[in-house]
Design a protein around this motif. Structure first.
Motif, short mmCIF file in Angstrom:
data_model
loop_
_atom_site.label_atom_id
_atom_site.label_comp_id
_atom_site.label_asym_id
_atom_site.label_seq_id
_atom_site.Cartn_x
_atom_site.Cartn_y
_atom_site.Cartn_z
N ALA A 48 -0.39 -2.84 25.26
CA ALA A 48 -0.51 -2.88 23.80
C ALA A 48 -1.79 -3.61 23.37
O ALA A 48 -2.52 -3.16 22.49
N LEU A 49 -2.07 -4.77 23.99
CA LEU A 49 -3.26 -5.53 23.62
C LEU A 49 -4.54 -4.77 23.99
O LEU A 49 -5.55 -4.83 23.28
N GLU A 50 -4.49 -4.04 25.10
CA GLU A 50 -5.66 -3.24 25.48
C GLU A 50 -5.94 -2.16 24.43
O GLU A 50 -7.10 -1.90 24.06
N GLN A 51 -4.86 -1.53 23.90
CA GLN A 51 -5.03 -0.52 22.86
C GLN A 51 -5.62 -1.13 21.59
O GLN A 51 -6.45 -0.53 20.91
N VAL A 52 -5.17 -2.35 21.23
CA VAL A 52 -5.71 -3.02 20.05
C VAL A 52 -7.20 -3.29 20.24
O VAL A 52 -8.02 -3.10 19.34
N ALA A 53 -7.59 -3.74 21.44
CA ALA A 53 -9.01 -4.01 21.71
C ALA A 53 -9.85 -2.75 21.56
O ALA A 53 -10.93 -2.77 20.98
N ALA A 62 -5.48 -11.43 21.83
CA ALA A 62 -4.44 -12.27 22.43
C ALA A 62 -3.23 -12.30 21.51
O ALA A 62 -3.35 -12.15 20.28
N LEU A 63 -2.04 -12.51 22.12
CA LEU A 63 -0.81 -12.71 21.36
C LEU A 63 -0.33 -14.13 21.62
O LEU A 63 -0.13 -14.53 22.76
N SER A 72 -3.48 -11.92 27.03
CA SER A 72 -4.74 -11.69 26.34
C SER A 72 -5.56 -10.66 27.10
O SER A 72 -5.37 -10.43 28.29
N VAL A 73 -6.51 -10.05 26.36
CA VAL A 73 -7.52 -9.15 26.92
C VAL A 73 -8.88 -9.79 26.63
O VAL A 73 -9.17 -10.15 25.48
N ASP A 110 5.19 -13.96 16.05
CA ASP A 110 4.01 -14.25 16.85
C ASP A 110 2.75 -14.09 16.01
O ASP A 110 2.81 -13.68 14.84
N VAL A 111 1.59 -14.39 16.60
CA VAL A 111 0.30 -14.25 15.92
C VAL A 111 -0.63 -13.44 16.82
O VAL A 111 -0.79 -13.77 18.00
N LEU A 112 -1.21 -12.38 16.25
CA LEU A 112 -2.19 -11.56 16.96
C LEU A 112 -3.59 -12.09 16.65
O LEU A 112 -3.97 -12.21 15.48
N VAL A 113 -4.36 -12.43 17.68
CA VAL A 113 -5.72 -12.96 17.54
C VAL A 113 -6.71 -11.90 18.03
O VAL A 113 -6.54 -11.35 19.12
N VAL A 114 -7.73 -11.60 17.19
CA VAL A 114 -8.76 -10.60 17.53
C VAL A 114 -10.13 -11.23 17.33
O VAL A 114 -10.38 -11.86 16.29
N ALA A 115 -11.00 -11.09 18.30
CA ALA A 115 -12.38 -11.58 18.20
C ALA A 115 -13.32 -10.49 18.67
O ALA A 115 -13.08 -9.83 19.68
#
Length: 759
Positions: A48-53, A62-63, A72-73, A110-115
């Motif tokens: 799922a995180l890879e798809q978000v990236a 990261a979650l 995290s990715v 939870d919290v989704l973190v994107v950078a």
């Protein structure tokens, strides 16, 4: 040389992957589909995180749950990720990426973190990220519950009597996950929107146990009927009642979003056995929220598809637009470079399309373009692209096709174009000019001969290939229209000359390079000078005298004919007024004739331009004759008639130039305020035959019956002069009397210092 495969589906366009935030939307769908396709939360989260990236072009995703980074990715210190999740940090230093903009979004508890290093997200992307996080949180929560209940299921098998209720709940959640997965796949596959929304309504009703579920939208997309109640499951009458008034029955109402804005609502109506006050449990409310989120995704995707369709497909013909063609051409050339295969391009322009528009109307012209588009599709493979480039221009992209194949397709297209079209109840024949250019990845120019036509391949850049095909098309037009021309490098040098000509023409007025010459018009019975036709000349400082046939078409195409024509009108009036002042007392006045272009006649203020030129020169209006061609006379009948009537109110004369070469009729001549006909030089030259002389006599008889004066053009021999005199033609002009004269030479003729040689 490339070979062509048999057409599979001539109507299908190759798929277009959406750009920008619509790509992120597909990522959202992929995230959810990936989540429900895996077993166990630990297997779901990395995918799922890879798809978000991928969806948001992120360097780190990261979650975070509490003080833990669940997964995290990308690489970033855990304490920094926790700080972003807590809202105390908005940037991260990421190895290999540098300084990255960081943001957070709530994913349930939870919290989704994107950078990412490519800069902050756009507002639309931020809203999509919020939707992604909420949907991910809901699905992960369902998966976690399903995992927990899966463990209980084993225990329930040992204690079936004690755990039967729990087992039933677990099966219900598993069923919910499966239904959500079905809808996600339907969105990803772009199944019809009514089907997807009906599945949402049915799934929401089953998940909540509601008596009825209704999906109501404020502005339904084009894919749906114009009814706010776009989908329902259960009693239709009840659904319509709550669509008009959500408070009409006890229920639960959740917003449905489209592109970040509230677009409608998903309403669940409680059944008769539901407890009063709060008829839906928290579990049911959570399930309805999940279905509302999926409805939002489906609607946003449908609206995106509508936008892409409008941007990439011509609304009249359904063919690709210029933008889509350019994108596909770039992809085709990139693929050709990998495979070392050629790419062919046809540039097609209809001949006589303007005549169809002018005579049958714009609706018939539109029907012609639609019919042509249909014929183009039938000539092409499923992998080819036909595009409307603008107006009556079309471009065809042929992948894996060399010269032989491209010319073969061009022949098929021309054959299809030449078949009669039924327009406004009439059979209409048109033709087309086609330019062909072929590119190889090497970009080298290779000489080749195809179907008796020698051709050259061009560089592999998209713009260069388009320019080459365009240049070849114009070469086909110049060679006589209704032809196919394969691009040759020397064609580009001719195009460069034309661009240089246009550039010089733009400066010619300011530099005083344009001049008028005047060709005398005489009375044939006695040789008396009655008028002179003003002819525009361009004296270039380097090229010398540029022939009007070379620069007038360029001026027409670029619109420069308007300021040039305005200058010519004023200068001609000025010279004619000067003639009147130097005439002998009692001598007949000498008029001046000025040619009009279509662009001038279409100008709203053209009559005012004429009045201004007359006023500035003090020339009497009856001494100015405005000449327009026969084709121009009939191009837009009512507007043209109105413009001519306005000019006649001023007092000027109107002449039809080159009469006999166009498409006018007796009805046209009768309805227009015309004073004079000028017989085209080709008919004057043809009077050496009985048939040619009979034709000229017919024109003269027509003119006499309508009370019109007649001028014979292009008189070059005494024989022609004698024939026109005998036929009763009143006036004439041509080399037999005088070539065109500069202004001083014309003035000497007026004052008597010079004489016409034949008299």
């Amino acid at each position: 040389m490339g070979t062509r495969a048999t057409a599979v589906d001539p109507y299908a366009d190759p798929p277009v992957r959406p750009q920008g935030w619509s790509t992120a939307l597909e990522g959202v769908v992929d995230v959810l589909a990936a989540a429900v396709a895996r077993e166990g939360g630990t297997a779901v989260l990395p995918a799922a995180l890879e798809q978000v990236a991928l969806a948001f072009d992120a360097d780190v995703v990261a979650l975070v749950r509490g003080d833990d980074v669940l997964d995290s990715v990308g690489r970033a210190p855990a304490d920094r990720l926790l700080a972003v999740a807590a809202g105390t940090l908005t940037a991260l230093d990421v190895a290999g990426a540098g300084r990255c903009h960081a943001l957070r979004a709530a994913a349930g508890s939870d919290v989704l973190v994107v950078a990412r290093s490519t800069g902050p997200l756009e507002p639309e992307q931020r809203r999509l990220l919020g939707s992604t996080a909420r949907a991910l949180g809901l699905v992960l929560e369902l998966v976690r519950r399903a995992d927990a209940e899966h463990e209980l299921r084993s225990e329930a098998e040992r204690r079936a009597a004690e755990d039967s209720a729990l087992l039933a709940g677990a099966r219900g959640r598993q069923d919910l996950l499966e239904r959500l997965a079905d809808v996600q796949q339907a969105i990803a596959q772009r199944l019809p929107l009514p089907y997807v929304l009906a599945a949402v309504a049915a799934g929401a009703r089953q998940a909540t146990g509601a008596a009825c579920v209704a999906l109501v939208l404020d502005e339904p997309p084009e894919a749906l009927r114009p009814d706010p109640l776009v989908a329902w499951d259960g009693d239709e009458a009840l659904a319509r009642a709550v669509a008009e008034d959500p408070a009409a029955a006890a229920g639960l109402v959740l917003p449905v979003h489209e592109g970040g804005r509230v677009a409608g609502r998903l309403v669940a109506v409680a059944g008769p056995d539901a407890p009063p006050g709060d008829p839906f449990s928290d579990t049911a409310a959570g399930a309805l929220l999940a279905w509302a989120e999926h409805a939002s995704l489906a609607l946003t995707d449908a609206r995106t598809l509508e936008t892409l369709t409008r941007a990439f497909h011509d609304p009249l013909t359904g063919l690709a637009t210029r933008a889509l063609l350019h994108e596909r051409l770039s992809y085709a050339l990139a693929g050709a470079a990998r495979r070392d295969t050629p790419v062919g391009l046809l540039f097609l322009d209809l001949d006589r399309f303007k005549l169809v528009n002018d005579t049958l109307g714009h609706a018939a012209g539109d029907d012609l373009l639609v019919g042509l588009a249909e014929r183009l599709r039938r000539c092409l493979r499923a992998s080819d692209t036909a595009a409307r480039f603008g107006g009556d221009e079309f471009v065809v992209l042929l992948e894996d096709t060399a010269e032989d194949g491209a010319v073969q397709v061009a022949d098929q297209v021309l054959d299809a174009v030449r078949q009669p079209f039924l327009l406004s109840g009439q059979r209409v024949l048109v033709d087309a000019s086609v330019g062909v250019a072929v590119a190889r990845p090497s970009g080298t120019l290779t000489r080749g001969t195809t179907a008796g036509v020698r051709g050259f391949e061009v560089s592999s850049e998209a713009d260069a290939l388009l320019r080459a095909a365009d240049v070849a098309m114009y070469a086909a037009k110049r060679a006589g229209k209704g032809r196919i021309e394969l691009y040759r490098p020397e064609m580009s040098s001719g195009q460069a000359r034309r661009l240089d000509l246009e550039s010089g023409l733009r400066q010619a007025l300011d530099r005083g390079e344009l001049v008028l010459e005047f060709q005398p018009v005489v009375r044939l019975r006695d040789g008396a000078l009655v008028s002179a036709e003003a002819l525009l000349r361009w004296s270039h400082p380097v090229r010398g005298v540029v022939h009007p046939e070379e620069f007038i078409p360029v001026a027409e195409e670029t619109g420069l004919i308007v300021p040039m024509g305005r200058w010519a009108l004023r200068e001609a009036c000025h010279q004619a007024a000067r003639w009147q002042r130097v005439l002998e007392p009692g001598a007949d006045p000498v008029a001046v004739a000025v040619n009009l272009s279509a662009r001038q006649l279409e100008l709203p203020g053209f009559a005012e331009d004429v009045e201004a030129a007359l006023a500035a020169s003090a020339l009497p209006p009856h001494l100015l004759c405005l000449e327009l061609t026969e084709t121009l006379l009939v191009r837009d009948l009512e507007p043209t008639a109105a413009a001519l009537r306005r000019l006649k109110e001023i007092g000027v004369e109107i002449a039809v130039d080159d009469f006999g070469t166009g498409y006018s009729s007796l009805a046209h001549l009768w309805s227009f305020p015309v004073d004079k006909l000028k017989i085209d030089r080709s008919f004057v030259a043809g009077m050496r035959t009985e048939q040619g002389e009979a034709f000229v006599r017919a024109i003269l008889g027509l003119a006499r019956s309508l009370g019109l004066a007649v001028v014979g053009e292009g008189i070059e021999t005494p024989t022609q002069l004698a024939a026109l005199r005998a036929a009763g033609c009143g006036q004439g002009q041509g080399a037999l009397f005088s070539w065109s004269l500069p202004a001083p030479g014309m003035l000497r003729l007026i004052t008597g210092e010079a004489q016409l040689p034949i008299w």
